[in-house]
Design a protein around this motif. Structure first.
Motif, PDB file in Angstrom:
ATOM      1  N   HIS A  16       0.822  -1.207   0.000  1.00 20.34           N
ATOM      2  CA  HIS A  16       0.000   0.000   0.000  1.00 20.34           C
ATOM      3  C   HIS A  16       0.862   1.267   0.000  1.00 20.34           C
ATOM      4  CE1 HIS A  16      -2.530   3.229   1.681  1.00 20.34           C
ATOM      5  NE2 HIS A  16      -3.541   2.584   1.109  1.00 20.34           N
ATOM      6  N   LEU A  17       1.914   1.283   0.834  1.00 18.35           N
ATOM      7  CA  LEU A  17       2.727   2.500   0.919  1.00 18.35           C
ATOM      8  C   LEU A  17       3.506   2.750  -0.364  1.00 18.35           C
ATOM      9  CD1 LEU A  17       6.091   2.403   1.533  1.00 18.35           C
ATOM     10  CD2 LEU A  17       5.290   1.222   3.557  1.00 18.35           C
ATOM     11  N   ILE A  18       3.972   1.655  -1.019  1.00 24.75           N
ATOM     12  CA  ILE A  18       4.690   1.822  -2.291  1.00 24.75           C
ATOM     13  C   ILE A  18       3.731   2.293  -3.381  1.00 24.75           C
ATOM     14  CG2 ILE A  18       5.922   0.598  -4.134  1.00 24.75           C
ATOM     15  CD1 ILE A  18       7.156  -1.178  -1.947  1.00 24.75           C
ATOM     16  N   LYS A  19       2.564   1.675  -3.429  1.00 24.81           N
ATOM     17  CA  LYS A  19       1.574   2.044  -4.443  1.00 24.81           C
ATOM     18  C   LYS A  19       1.127   3.485  -4.291  1.00 24.81           C
ATOM     19  CE  LYS A  19      -2.977   0.717  -6.234  1.00 24.81           C
ATOM     20  NZ  LYS A  19      -4.135  -0.200  -6.067  1.00 24.81           N
ATOM     21  N   LEU A  42      -2.086   1.250   9.386  1.00 23.86           N
ATOM     22  CA  LEU A  42      -3.459   1.064   8.908  1.00 23.86           C
ATOM     23  C   LEU A  42      -4.378   2.162   9.419  1.00 23.86           C
ATOM     24  CD1 LEU A  42      -3.796  -2.816   9.328  1.00 23.86           C
ATOM     25  CD2 LEU A  42      -3.618  -1.556   7.181  1.00 23.86           C
ATOM     26  N   ILE A  43      -4.214   2.530  10.693  1.00 27.30           N
ATOM     27  CA  ILE A  43      -5.093   3.556  11.283  1.00 27.30           C
ATOM     28  C   ILE A  43      -4.814   4.926  10.689  1.00 27.30           C
ATOM     29  CG2 ILE A  43      -5.623   4.799  13.425  1.00 27.30           C
ATOM     30  CD1 ILE A  43      -5.113   2.108  14.890  1.00 27.30           C
ATOM     31  N   THR A  44      -3.517   5.257  10.530  1.00 25.18           N
ATOM     32  CA  THR A  44      -3.172   6.617  10.105  1.00 25.18           C
ATOM     33  C   THR A  44      -3.125   6.807   8.591  1.00 25.18           C
ATOM     34  OG1 THR A  44      -0.791   6.122  10.191  1.00 25.18           O
ATOM     35  CG2 THR A  44      -1.824   6.997  12.195  1.00 25.18           C
ATOM     36  N   GLN A  45      -2.855   5.721   7.859  1.00 24.09           N
ATOM     37  CA  GLN A  45      -2.635   5.872   6.417  1.00 24.09           C
ATOM     38  C   GLN A  45      -3.704   5.211   5.544  1.00 24.09           C
ATOM     39  OE1 GLN A  45       0.001   7.775   5.345  1.00 24.09           O
ATOM     40  NE2 GLN A  45       0.325   8.128   7.539  1.00 24.09           N
ATOM     41  N   VAL A  46      -4.418   4.248   6.073  1.00 30.79           N
ATOM     42  CA  VAL A  46      -5.328   3.467   5.234  1.00 30.79           C
ATOM     43  C   VAL A  46      -6.776   3.604   5.664  1.00 30.79           C
ATOM     44  CG1 VAL A  46      -5.872   1.152   4.377  1.00 30.79           C
ATOM     45  CG2 VAL A  46      -3.487   1.776   4.817  1.00 30.79           C
ATOM     46  N   TYR A  47      -7.016   3.536   6.952  1.00 33.99           N
ATOM     47  CA  TYR A  47      -8.377   3.381   7.467  1.00 33.99           C
ATOM     48  C   TYR A  47      -9.290   4.541   7.101  1.00 33.99           C
ATOM     49  CZ  TYR A  47     -12.261   2.563  10.604  1.00 33.99           C
ATOM     50  OH  TYR A  47     -13.504   2.359  11.106  1.00 33.99           O
TER      51      TYR A  47
END
Length: 240
Positions: A16-19, A42-47
């Motif tokens: 996810h972070l690379i994409k 997950l909480i700070t970057q995805v959720y």
């Protein structure tokens, strides 16, 4: 089970972070404090409420390949396209359900409009894993003049199939095509052992010596990845 869940979360977070081109310092957090690092990422970057369902599906598909297969089966049932069928066949191949993969690859090949070289290569892989050597040769002959076949794993599998069928001269011709320096280490070891069985000791020794020398210049990561091969090469060197 917890260990595999954490590994799956790490894979997803790094993907996810690379994409999404997020800061690379997250990689260190994810790798060195796995469970907590993944949770923070997950909480700070995805959720978010709108992507919670997608995140859950992605993680579940990593942990449970069967769910991915079931989703692809439904997708093919809804839309019977060439790509949907190949995607399902690829999933079956990855899950080691070789007979099901073969059925769908063959069905996909009935579509004359599509470029089918990739599908034939995948079919050859499935046929080898299912020990269907005679049929493998039939499909290999369809693409053996193409650059996508020459000096690839597909040609190597063709050589192994000829060996299983007892045609050792044809097997050697194809197996030797993979003998490229600084690559195909496992395949070259197999080739060396094949040559030993044919009493071609000098040719086998040359390959083993080359791989041994190449191993001295591998990066730490490559040495780790090829640890078993290097150990086998060192053992084989003692036989000469």
């Amino acid at each position: 089970m917890f260990y595999y869940i954490v590994i799956a979360l790490q894979v997803y977070c790094i993907y996810h972070l690379i994409k999404n081109r997020n800061p690379y310092y997250w990689i260190f957090i994810i790798l060195f404090i796995p469970a907590i690092g993944c949770a923070i990422y997950l909480i700070t970057q995805v959720y978010s409420k709108r992507n919670t369902e997608k995140l859950q599906d992605d993680i579940v598909s990593i942990i449970h390949p069967a769910k991915k297969i079931k989703d692809l089966e439904k997708r093919l049932e809804f839309s019977e396209t060439f790509q949907n069928r190949v995607n399902l066949a690829d999933a079956y191949l990855a899950a080691k359900e070789y007979q099901k993969a073969i059925v769908h690859y063959k069905k996909a090949l009935e579509d004359d409009i599509q470029n089918d070289v990739f599908v034939i290569k995948q079919l050859i892989e499935a046929l080898y894993k299912s020990e269907n050597y005679e049929e493998l040769i039939v499909y290999a002959m369809k693409i053996e003049t193409l650059p996508e076949f020459k000096k690839t794993r597909t040609e190597f599998l063709c050589g192994l199939a000829y060996e299983k069928l007892g045609d050792l001269d044809e097997a050697e011709k194809h197996l030797k095509q993979i003998d490229e320096r600084y690559s195909f280490y496992e395949e070259r070891v197999i080739l060396a052992k094949f040559l030993l069985k044919r009493d071609k000791k000098e040719e086998a020794k040359e390959i083993i010596d080359e791989i041994y020398i190449e191993s001295q210049y591998m990066t730490k990561e490559n040495k780790k990845r090829n640890r078993a091969i290097i150990a086998e090469v060192e053992a084989l060197k003692q036989e000469f």
